[in-house]
Design an enzyme around this catalytic site. Structure first.
Site, PDB file in Angstrom:
ATOM      1  N   CYS A   1     -22.050  22.358 -20.648  1.00 48.72           N
ATOM      2  CA  CYS A   1     -22.983  23.478 -20.716  1.00 48.72           C
ATOM      3  C   CYS A   1     -23.742  23.651 -19.401  1.00 48.72           C
ATOM      4  O   CYS A   1     -24.077  24.762 -18.996  1.00 48.72           O
ATOM      5  CB  CYS A   1     -23.955  23.297 -21.881  1.00 48.72           C
ATOM      6  SG  CYS A   1     -24.985  21.826 -21.767  1.00 48.72           S
TER       7      CYS A   1
ATOM      8  N   ARG B   1     -12.090   3.432  11.074  1.00 44.29           N
ATOM      9  CA  ARG B   1     -12.457   2.120  10.542  1.00 44.29           C
ATOM     10  C   ARG B   1     -11.251   1.245  10.203  1.00 44.29           C
ATOM     11  O   ARG B   1     -11.413   0.044   9.995  1.00 44.29           O
ATOM     12  CB  ARG B   1     -13.342   2.287   9.294  1.00 44.29           C
ATOM     13  CG  ARG B   1     -12.620   2.918   8.135  1.00 44.29           C
ATOM     14  CD  ARG B   1     -13.534   3.591   7.144  1.00 44.29           C
ATOM     15  NE  ARG B   1     -12.783   4.140   6.027  1.00 44.29           N
ATOM     16  CZ  ARG B   1     -12.065   5.245   6.075  1.00 44.29           C
ATOM     17  NH1 ARG B   1     -12.003   5.937   7.193  1.00 44.29           N
ATOM     18  NH2 ARG B   1     -11.397   5.678   5.015  1.00 44.29           N
TER      19      ARG B   1
ATOM     20  N   ASP C   1      -9.593   0.445  -3.443  1.00 40.76           N
ATOM     21  CA  ASP C   1     -10.663   1.432  -3.327  1.00 40.76           C
ATOM     22  C   ASP C   1     -11.093   2.010  -4.667  1.00 40.76           C
ATOM     23  O   ASP C   1     -11.788   3.020  -4.706  1.00 40.76           O
ATOM     24  CB  ASP C   1     -10.240   2.568  -2.394  1.00 40.76           C
ATOM     25  CG  ASP C   1      -9.009   3.313  -2.902  1.00 40.76           C
ATOM     26  OD1 ASP C   1      -8.477   2.950  -3.965  1.00 40.76           O
ATOM     27  OD2 ASP C   1      -8.579   4.273  -2.221  1.00 40.76           O
ATOM     28  N   ASN C   2     -10.669   1.389  -5.782  1.00 49.92           N
ATOM     29  CA  ASN C   2     -11.111   1.885  -7.081  1.00 49.92           C
ATOM     30  C   ASN C   2     -11.188   0.738  -8.073  1.00 49.92           C
ATOM     31  O   ASN C   2     -10.471  -0.267  -7.951  1.00 49.92           O
ATOM     32  CB  ASN C   2     -10.194   3.001  -7.586  1.00 49.92           C
ATOM     33  CG  ASN C   2      -8.801   2.512  -7.895  1.00 49.92           C
ATOM     34  OD1 ASN C   2      -8.528   2.069  -9.009  1.00 49.92           O
ATOM     35  ND2 ASN C   2      -7.899   2.575  -6.912  1.00 49.92           N
TER      36      ASN C   2
ATOM     37  N   ASP D   1       0.868  -1.176   0.000  1.00 51.70           N
ATOM     38  CA  ASP D   1       0.000   0.000   0.000  1.00 51.70           C
ATOM     39  C   ASP D   1       0.904   1.225   0.000  1.00 51.70           C
ATOM     40  O   ASP D   1       1.790   1.347   0.837  1.00 51.70           O
ATOM     41  CB  ASP D   1      -0.911   0.009   1.238  1.00 51.70           C
ATOM     42  CG  ASP D   1      -2.066   1.002   1.096  1.00 51.70           C
ATOM     43  OD1 ASP D   1      -1.794   2.162   0.739  1.00 51.70           O
ATOM     44  OD2 ASP D   1      -3.215   0.602   1.333  1.00 51.70           O
TER      45      ASP D   1
END
Length: 871
Positions: free
Chosen positions: A561, A444, A505-506, A433
């Site tokens: 737009c 968490r 996480d993706n 990581d």
């Protein structure tokens, strides 16, 4: 305090991700609740851990028994040195360290009536049926929310009683629906989009209202927003609910008969323990016969059409087992029920739930010798009681790769330490990581503490699991898993692996890892969460479908737009504000600090875009006195911010209304400003309006940062500077400016910026979110869109994924149950489970994974008569 908002005392830095799941109101109610968790074996500590992280007022852990070897199989805060000592006292220090905002106490005496009366929620684990009935009656009569949780081997049980009249203020946590109004008659509102779940509707695109004939006719615009109504729930006490099979909540519809049988089997098991003073022996046929006879006797009253006798025998064979993954799942679901009881948020369990993972048992029917299941004074005795010592040795020899040490990664590593994965001489776990620990992780990612902030996630996690189980062989990496790390995670690396666990996480990273697992033919455990929702997936080469490629989805994209001229939701103004931040404080400095090919590369973008880019660079180099935007002082920064406010929230709106006046009609005669096109209005600057000054304070400080000019926070001194700022009167522009790109000669010698600003949403001192909130809400005011508070704005603009500890623990537990099957080498696809859960509404779907796709191909040497090859 900038870290506090909403309910007084809520630490947003700590509870950030959870607040997006529960909200300030629910968190405020939780902060007043006192909770008792009785029993500090593996299941009890899992519940206590999640409840403490959630942020109640206090948690008291009770246990009058001492630590045994079997406890170490799933009680992650107990060690060998605690053998013979009280479980509650030995766990207290570690539980207290989880959350500085929660008082944690230990109680070592047996439970009694007077003691229970001081709590709002009581949770019993590892309790007798007599105690459950006795204390259940007391809690029901005194308005105390009562929960029973139990696990035996691969089976689990959960019961909730929240009294005769329990109010839930938000049953599902879904954001209230909001729709644009198309037309209002005297009794009917028509909308532009469907409102199936909004209120009582006449059809999908309209709803009725009271008679409004006394009102003037509808002209245009308007928004209808759902107002959620409280829901009342009624519960039966445990003694009464035991006889009501309609109160069983199913979580795996292929097991309806099995779970109805388990309802009787758990009652029979209590009777067995009461008479024999012990649990059934591991894989003992005579004890299983006795338990089955007791279940048959109970069924004379229950009158189930058909008993699942095999599940009764399996419960008896494995009841002495204490498994970390089962405790993780049942414990996290029980903890979520505690949160519901304390907060009035989400739909509670009504009232029984059973769970089993008996598919984890060996597929072959050849039973190991009885001696294989006997306790060995080992930390794995609770697991050996279910699977035997040979399987334990196999677990310890595994070599696994864990990608991600965040929320799910921490829970996986905890479970791996408890089951002994890779804890043998030749076993190993590699975890990677690249992230570092932040305060918002602590709520968490329970392996981390406040003193770990700023340290590597993977390294701290590795140290923590070695503390839980000194036998663990964990190697920590800080690599991102992508093409840049292929030299590390190559053929030789994957060749030595038995499997991979994805805690990412993706989606893009999951797809990349999935591709590597396919390439090297390795199994993969995958899981993810979104607030109270979670999913798990197991990928077995040649047996199940893989994770698969990225699914094309542009539903989240906002048309340009809409952002530029026609916003109608707060999400639009927040994205616009984020774009403004990037453009002003990131892109312009990046363009100035350009490389040698910058000008040449920019000129290839076309005249219009090149002109805008190069002119921005040129203006940033010229002092304000000469018509540029480069500040020389703090006062210049304030002046720039004031002029930018006028441009964005007054002049640009006036220009738009000059081109498209309020009464403008289209070529078909319809109003131009209709539907999702809200007609805006310009704002007049007033330094005494908080939002107006908020923008100037944030913008001037950010502008000073990129030019290395020290900013200030004193609002009165900024107001004083504003008094001397001259703001030109707006003049509408009726023609398109036309200039050639002739600025490039000025761009070869520039003064570089200090550094571009990268948007960071979790630092409340850097003015980033101050700018986003102020800019978004001012633009929302332009377009009559309700403003968003800082907390909501941070979630949307920061693209924060809501998260809560309970869902994370549940997902990791389910993933580790699939690990048991992978290590045993299960070959029947029916043995595996994919899961979709929503703890907010007790939604559980556990189903068989999809098989891999097959294709028919013709090989080059085949003739037209040859059979195609199926692969």
């Amino acid at each position: 305090n900038n870290n506090m908002s909403g309910a007084v005392g809520i630490d947003e830095g700590f509870y950030s991700r959870q607040l997006y799941v529960l909200g300030h109101e629910a968190m405020g109610r939780m902060s007043t609740a006192n909770v008792l968790v009785a029993g500090m074996r593996g299941l009890g500590v899992e519940i206590a851990k999640d409840v403490i992280l959630s942020g109640v007022r206090s948690v008291t852990v009770q246990d009058d028994q001492h630590t045994q070897w079997t406890d170490l199989s799933s009680q992650f805060f107990l060690k060998e040195c605690h053998l013979g000592q009280n479980r509650a006292l030995c766990s207290l220090q570690q539980l207290t360290a989880l959350n500085p905002h929660v008082q944690v106490l230990a109680y070592t005496q047996p439970l009694d009536t007077d003691f229970l009366l001081q709590f709002q929620v009581v949770v019993l684990t590892n309790s007798s049926l007599d105690d459950q009935k006795r204390f259940g009656e007391l809690c029901h009569s005194r308005g105390i929310q009562f929960i029973v949780a139990d696990t035996k081997g691969l089976c689990g049980q959960l019961f909730c009683d929240f009294g005769e009249c329990f109010e839930v203020l938000d049953s599902d946590g879904v954001t209230p629906a909001s729709v644009m109004i198309q037309h209002i008659s005297k009794v009917l509102v028509s909308c532009y989009t469907g409102i199936y779940d909004l209120i009582q509707t006449c059809c999908p695109y309209s709803f009725s209202i009271n008679d409004t004939s006394s009102f003037s006719d509808y002209i245009r615009g308007g928004v209808a927003t759902e107002v959620k109504q409280p829901v009342m729930f009624e519960f039966k006490p445990l003694r009464e609910a035991l006889q009501d099979h309609s109160l069983l909540v199913m979580n795996d519809w292929g097991k309806e008969r099995r779970h109805k049988t388990l309802h009787l089997a758990f009652q029979a098991l209590h009777g067995f323990v009461k008479t024999q003073q012990r649990l059934p022996q591991c894989w003992c046929q005579s004890d299983a016969d006795s338990l089955l006879a007791a279940v048959r006797e109970l069924n004379k009253v229950a009158q189930l059409e058909q008993l699942d006798e095999a599940v009764v025998r399996s419960l008896s064979y494995t009841a002495r087992g204490d498994l970390a993954p089962v405790n993780a799942f049942i414990g996290s679901v029980a903890a979520q029920e505690v949160i519901k009881a304390c907060s009035g948020k989400f739909t509670p369990l009504q009232q029984w739930m059973y769970f089993d993972a008996l598919e984890c048992l060996p597929e072959d029917k050849d039973q190991a010798a009885p001696s294989s299941f006997l306790p060995k004074s080992s930390r794995y005795d609770g697991q050996i009681a279910v699977f035997g010592s040979d399987f334990q040795e196999k677990l310890m020899m595994q070599n696994y790769f864990v990608v991600g040490a965040g929320a799910i990664g921490c829970e996986l590593l905890k479970n791996f330490a408890l089951v002994g994965l890779g804890a043998g001489e030749d076993g190993k776990i590699t975890v990677t990581d690249m992230d570092f620990i932040e305060k918002s992780n602590l709520n968490r990612q329970f392996l981390f503490r406040s003193q770990d902030i700023g340290k590597s996630k993977s390294e701290v996690a590795a140290v923590a699991v070695r503390e839980m189980n000194p036998q663990m062989n964990v190697v920590a990496h800080q690599n991102r898993l992508d093409t840049n790390s292929e030299e590390v995670y190559n053929y030789n690396f994957f060749k030595g692996l038995h499997g991979v666990a994805a805690a990412l996480d993706n989606v893009e990273a999951r797809v990349y890892l999935d591709g590597l697992c396919i390439k090297y033919q390795k199994s993969m455990l995958e899981g993810g969460t979104l607030g109270s929702k979670g999913h798990t997936l197991v990928v077995v080469p040649h047996l199940t479908a893989s994770y698969g490629p990225v699914k094309s989805n542009s539903s989240g994209d906002i048309p340009l737009c809409t952002l530029k001229n026609f916003p109608h939701r707060i999400e639009h103004t927040l994205q616009w504000a984020r774009d403004q931040f990037e453009g002003l404080f990131k892109h312009v400095p990046e363009n100035v600090n350009h490389d040698a090919e910058f000008v040449e590369r920019t000129l290839t973008h076309g005249d219009a875009e090149a002109l805008e880019t190069l002119e921005g660079v040129w203006r940033s180099q010229v002092n304000m006195e000469a018509g540029g935007t480069r500040p020389q002082s703090w006062e210049d920064c304030v002046s720039w911010a004031r002029h930018k406010w006028e441009t964005l929230f007054n002049n640009d709106i006036r220009q738009l209304l000059h081109c498209f006046p309020e009464g403008e009609v289209t070529s078909t005669g319809l109003p131009f400003w209709s539907g999702s096109k809200r007609c805006p209005h310009p704002l007049d600057f007033d330094p005494n309006i908080a939002t107006h000054l908020d923008y100037v304070v944030a913008a001037s400080n950010l502008y000073g940062q990129i030019y290395n000019i020290k900013g200030r926070r004193d609002r009165n001194s900024i107001k004083k500077i504003l008094e001397g700022v001259h703001v030109p009167i707006f003049t509408p522009n009726s023609s398109q400016r036309c200039r050639s790109v002739n600025l490039w000669l000025c761009l070869f010698s520039v003064i570089p910026f200090s550094s571009p600003l990268l948007f960071l949403n979790d630092d409340d001192s850097n003015f980033h979110m101050d700018y986003i909130v102020a800019a978004s809400n001012l633009r929302a005011e332009n377009y009559y869109i309700p403003a968003a508070d800082r907390h909501q704005s941070k979630r949307i603009a920061g693209r924060i994924i809501p998260a809560i500890a309970t869902t994370t623990a549940a997902v990791a537990g389910l993933m580790c149950l699939e690990l048991y099957k992978l290590v045993q080498g299960h070959q029947n696809i029916s043995s595996y489970r994919s899961a979709f859960i929503n703890l907010a509404v007790q939604y559980f779907v556990l189903s068989q994974p999809c098989p891999p796709p097959h294709f028919e191909v013709s090989l080059p040497h085949q003739t037209s008569q040859s059979e195609p090859v199926r692969v």
